[in-house]
Design an enzyme around this catalytic site. Structure first.
Site, short mmCIF file in Angstrom:
data_model
loop_
_atom_site.label_atom_id
_atom_site.label_comp_id
_atom_site.label_asym_id
_atom_site.label_seq_id
_atom_site.Cartn_x
_atom_site.Cartn_y
_atom_site.Cartn_z
CG ASP A 69 -2.09 -0.99 0.98
OD1 ASP A 69 -2.53 -1.12 -0.17
OD2 ASP A 69 -2.52 -1.63 1.96
CG ASP A 120 -7.42 -4.43 -3.02
OD1 ASP A 120 -7.78 -5.48 -3.58
OD2 ASP A 120 -7.94 -4.01 -1.98
N1 GLY Z 1 -7.33 -1.83 -0.48
C1 GLY Z 1 -8.21 -2.18 0.55
C2 GLY Z 1 -9.62 -2.09 0.18
O1 GLY Z 1 -9.99 -1.77 -0.94
O2 GLY Z 1 -10.45 -2.32 1.06
#
Ligand code: GLY
Length: 399
Positions: A124, A184
């Site tokens: 992230d 993601d």
């Molecule tokens: N990247 C975490 C979510 O979309 O919840």
């Protein structure tokens, strides 16, 4: 004399014709834009008001996360995956309105994230640094921002395992996971592409492409819906399982996951010009056009069978931003129309806060993680971020 009078009339006629043509052109332009500049300005005025309010509630080590049941702000620490969205949203407010006050605030909030470079972060770091320092760099050209982006990209690239051909997402392991990778993660590739451009380090771009290629092969079903998580064997690169951890069921289409896929492949096409990424983005987009409701705001999972399934505004905001980008790459009007529908729905009182309400956030009705009963039907910092990004993209879009 007659000649010069005739010349004068001709000149006036010419000026009138040009003026009429310009009016006609601008009227046609006006007709084509479903959202006027005045409507956009209204949202950004609200955003400025709300975000100044949020700024006042933060310390040097906190960022806005959501609103608690009693209506008060819930903050996060800087390591939380969403910490870049508040500074990033401030940069979009600055980009639209050019308020000096907002630019100071945006830089102050961006710089708070500098310690991330020394922390043990995960995939992230792409969200965290690109939304904050990435937007700051685009708008200011600041050297420190460039250095942070390159260093952050190197940190992210180091998470690539060449045997799997993907960057590892989560460091924690559950249910037999060995090397979990979530859809993601496509979003974090933008930091690698930015880092490659700023440093000339082609390896960073190669890591991003390898991840995007492997994900294209292993994450998608034939109908272009995406699983949430693919669990790899890090020793062999074999796919061990496919799951949808934050969705309704392993075989369902969790809406935010589909939004990440749409955005991720549209962005990778922008960054590489690789037609395979464009085809992938189109596949996801066309699947969504068939499955989204009339007002454009998806249920939190496209396969939740209940008639009153909760809507997830965050998925809609991410999709709207991606649909605008993809409409520019393809010239496909249907993508822009869907983005307009989504944005107009988000601008109704059902979704958009009134000044001073919603704990300082803009959008209501986001769903963070329903299976975990966490952040359900609440404001979310990333819903606001992608909503503002979509509005800026719309504003800058040439009709
Ligand atoms: N990247 C975490 C979510 O979309 O919840």
């Amino acid at each position: 004399m007659w000649k010069s009078r005739k010349g004068g009339i001709m000149k006036k006629w010419l000026i009138m014709s040009v003026w009429l043509l310009l009016c006609l052109a601008s009227c046609q332009q006006g007709e084509k834009r479903a959202i006027s500049d005045e409507q956009l300005a209204e949202v950004f005025t609200l955003a400025k008001y709300q975000y100044v309010m949020l700024d006042q509630q933060l310390t040097d080590s906190t960022m806005p996360r959501t609103v608690q049941a009693d209506g008060s702000l819930r903050t996060s620490d800087l390591n939380w995956w969403c910490s870049g969205f508040f500074p990033g949203a401030l940069w979009y407010i600055y980009e639209f309105g050019h308020s000096q006050n907002i630019s100071y605030m945006a830089m102050k909030q961006t710089q708070k994230l500098l310690p991330l470079l020394d922390m043990n972060t995960d995939h992230d770091i792409g969200f965290q640094l690109n939304c904050s320092f990435g937007n700051a760099y685009k708008l200011t050209g600041n050297d420190l921002c460039r250095e942070v982006l390159v260093e952050g990209a190197r940190k992210l690239a180091a998470r690539m395992n060449p045997t799997t051909g993907v960057i590892r997402s989560w460091d924690f392991l559950r249910k037999g996971w060995k090397y979990p990778v979530i859809i993601d993660n496509m979003m974090n590739l933008e930091l690698l592409m930015v880092g490659a451009q700023l440093s000339g380090d082609v390896e960073l771009g190669l890591v991003a492409r390898t991840h995007a290629d492997t994900t294209m092969k292993n994450h998608f079903r034939p109908d272009y819906t995406s699983y949430h998580l693919v669990n790899y064997d890090p020793e062999t690169g074999e796919v061990l399982s496919r799951e949808t951890v934050q969705g309704y069921a392993d075989e369902s289409a969790w809406s935010r996951g589909q939004a990440w896929a749409l955005y991720g492949y549209s962005m990778m096409y922008r960054e590489t010009g690789d037609e395979r990424y464009l085809a992938q983005a189109r596949g996801v987009a066309d699947m969504l056009l068939k499955r989204l409701p009339e007002d454009g705001i998806p249920a939190w999972d496209l396969d939740d069978p209940s008639a009153d399934a909760l809507r997830d505004v965050s998925a809609a905001a991410i999709m709207a931003s991606a649909f605008i980008e993809l409409s520019e790459h393809t010239g496909e009007a249907a993508y822009m129309h869907m983005a307009e529908r989504q944005l107009l729905t988000m601008m109704t009182p059902e979704y958009l806060a009134k000044p001073g309400e919603n704990g300082g956030f803009l959008l209501k009705h986001g769903v963070g993680n329903l299976p975990e009963k966490s952040e359900v039907d609440v404001p979310l910092s990333y819903a606001d971020y992608y909503f503002l990004e979509a509005l800026v993209r719309y504003w800058k879009h040439e009709v």
